[in-house]
Design an enzyme around this catalytic site. Structure first.
Site, PDB file in Angstrom:
ATOM      1  N   GLU A  82       0.803  -1.286  -0.020  1.00  0.00           N
ATOM      2  CA  GLU A  82      -0.290   0.159   0.139  1.00  0.00           C
ATOM      3  C   GLU A  82       1.058   1.333  -0.159  1.00  0.00           C
ATOM      4  OE1 GLU A  82      -3.072   0.041  -1.031  1.00  0.00           O
ATOM      5  OE2 GLU A  82      -3.642  -1.537   0.353  1.00  0.00           O
TER       6      GLU A  82
ATOM      7  N   THR B 293       2.832   2.099  -2.164  1.00  0.00           N
ATOM      8  CA  THR B 293       4.152   2.002  -2.690  1.00  0.00           C
ATOM      9  C   THR B 293       4.022   2.154  -4.252  1.00  0.00           C
ATOM     10  OG1 THR B 293       3.453  -0.392  -3.004  1.00  0.00           O
ATOM     11  CG2 THR B 293       5.068   0.272  -1.219  1.00  0.00           C
TER      12      THR B 293
ATOM     13  N   SER C 297     -11.927   0.931  -5.810  1.00  0.00           N
ATOM     14  CA  SER C 297     -11.674   1.399  -7.224  1.00  0.00           C
ATOM     15  C   SER C 297     -12.600   1.372  -8.250  1.00  0.00           C
ATOM     16  CB  SER C 297     -10.311   0.741  -7.789  1.00  0.00           C
ATOM     17  OG  SER C 297      -9.267   0.964  -7.119  1.00  0.00           O
ATOM     18  N   SER C 298     -13.660   1.808  -7.635  1.00  0.00           N
ATOM     19  CA  SER C 298     -14.840   2.110  -8.807  1.00  0.00           C
ATOM     20  C   SER C 298     -14.350   3.132  -9.809  1.00  0.00           C
ATOM     21  CB  SER C 298     -16.236   2.733  -8.062  1.00  0.00           C
ATOM     22  OG  SER C 298     -16.030   3.818  -7.152  1.00  0.00           O
TER      23      SER C 298
ATOM     24  N   ASP D 263      -4.571   0.724  -9.632  1.00  0.00           N
ATOM     25  CA  ASP D 263      -5.738   0.320  -9.723  1.00  0.00           C
ATOM     26  C   ASP D 263      -6.291   0.123 -11.254  1.00  0.00           C
ATOM     27  OD1 ASP D 263      -5.596   1.003  -7.199  1.00  0.00           O
ATOM     28  OD2 ASP D 263      -6.660   2.901  -7.279  1.00  0.00           O
TER      29      ASP D 263
END
Ligand code: GLA
Length: 396
Positions: free
Chosen positions: A36, A38, A128-129, A174
């Protein structure tokens, strides 16, 4: 359950047939297993695409107009491909316009289209919509216009749309996993080289379970940008002191960090420690999964959460509570916040036999303390964006 025929019926009620190319496409949300904050430090991430997705139906038009209908919110916009600029009113449409703008800027000519879409990815939940909306738009427009855009190019183009048009300075993770996700596999992505390796995540005994805290802090974008700046300051410091080529925190080893940490401002030192140690955890996690060592992987998830909470300070009370409650349950190997943070979801690794019990007690306990009933989703690594060929599909 909604079938594709029904969606086409809604499409046909909304728009007159232009007689031109048409098709149905989907793009999934994602959950990050580990790695996360990163990606924008040119490091490593390990996300999976999830079963929740956006489905878009489209048909080309004879002109440069795009007309879009969001079935969920019953919202509609119309714009011209010749004149794309961010809307202050219909901010959701910026994801679509941004993608079309970037496709054109990449030198691909576009023709207008009629579009409808529907989603079962919860919004502002860290799943991640937005990336899914960008990716499904890119795929729909590319296919309808017969453009050849490779999945990696598509991911970059969608990220640029979010950076430049929507104005969110996100990394590549994402959009990447929404484009390239694969059934039963996590994607081990090197965010410097943009290469990925597939890591099998299919064990009959374990399951990924997502808990949605249903809270979202407002400061997410400004805090996100601030973390990026802090990482840049840390990277500059190491570049200056280590006198070798350093492009990002990805280039610093834990030993180097330890040697210099006392010379860094306290907050910057903690931010750097998170990123540097998280990159190690992702690599160790990949090795553990490859050996089928799920308990080591779970332990790394727990350490990741601790680091995000204490050093990177992107967790919040509700996410910490969900993690604490999870770790008290039988059969839980690991639990951590996932995504940018400040609300949204946790991701948990659980022995299958304990899942029902887990769901029941997390719902009860979390509601008792916060007054909120969390949503819980069980998921397996799903496929990335694709054209939908079959007649019947599960939508909502
Ligand atoms: C958001 C961003 C990603 C990544 C994560 C944190 O999801 O869109 O690029 O930085 O936060 O890991």
């Amino acid at each position: 359950m909604q079938d594709l025929n029904k969606l086409w019926k809604l499409f046909n009620e909304k728009f007159t047939d232009t007689g031109l190319a048409k098709g149905a496409f989907s793009a999934p949300g994602r959950v990050n297993l580990i790695g996360e904050h990163t990606d924008y430090n040119e490091g490593f991430v390990l996300p999976i695409a999830i079963g929740k997705k956006i489905i878009m139906l489209g048909q080309l038009r004879n002109d440069q107009l795009v007309q879009v209908f969001d079935l969920g919110y019953k919202a509609e916009v119309k714009f011209s491909l010749d004149n794309l600029f961010p809307s202050k009113k219909d901010t959701w449409a910026n994801y679509l316009m941004g993608v079309m703008d970037e496709i054109q800027k990449a030198g691909h000519p576009l023709q207008g289209a009629n579009l409808i879409f529907t989603s079962d990815i919860p919004q502002k939940a860290g799943l991640s919509s937005s990336a899914a909306l960008e990716v499904v738009t890119a795929l729909t427009m590319a296919k309808l216009n017969s453009l050849k855009i490779k999945p990696i190019e598509m991911a970059h183009l969608c990220r640029r749309a979010e950076n430049n048009f929507v104005g969110v300075a996100c990394g590549i993770m994402d959009q990447y996993v929404s484009c390239l996700g694969q059934k039963n596999y996590a994607l081990f992505i090197d965010c410097r080289t943009n290469k990925y390796e597939l890591v099998l995540f299919k064990d009959h005994n374990y399951q990924i379970v997502i808990c949605n805290s249903k809270v979202q802090r407002g400061l997410i974008d400004s805090e996100y940008n601030r973390r990026k700046e802090e990482c840049k300051i840390a990277a500059e410091f190491f570049k200056h002191n280590l006198k070798r080529e350093i492009r990002a925190l990805r280039d610093i080893s834990i030993d180097e960090y330890k040697r210099y940490q006392s010379q860094l401002p306290e907050v910057i030192a903690r931010r750097a420690r998170h990123v540097i140690s998280e990159n190690y955890r992702v690599q160790a996690g990949v090795r553990a999964l490859r050996m089928g060592n799920y308990s080591t992987f779970g332990q790394l998830m727990i350490e990741s959460h601790q680091s995000l909470k204490e050093d990177y300070e992107v967790s919040c009370a509700e996410l910490d509570l969900l993690v604490d409650l999870a770790l008290k349950q039988e059969g839980v190997l690991g639990a951590r916040m996932t995504g940018a943070g400040f609300g949204g979801c946790t991701v948990n690794l659980i022995e299958k036999n304990y899942i029902n019990c887990f769901m029941k007690s997390i719902k009860n306990e979390y509601r008792k303390i916060t007054g909120i009933l969390p949503d819980i989703y069980i998921t397996l690594p799903a496929e990335g964006a694709k054209q939908i060929m079959k007649k019947l599909l599960e939508v909502l």
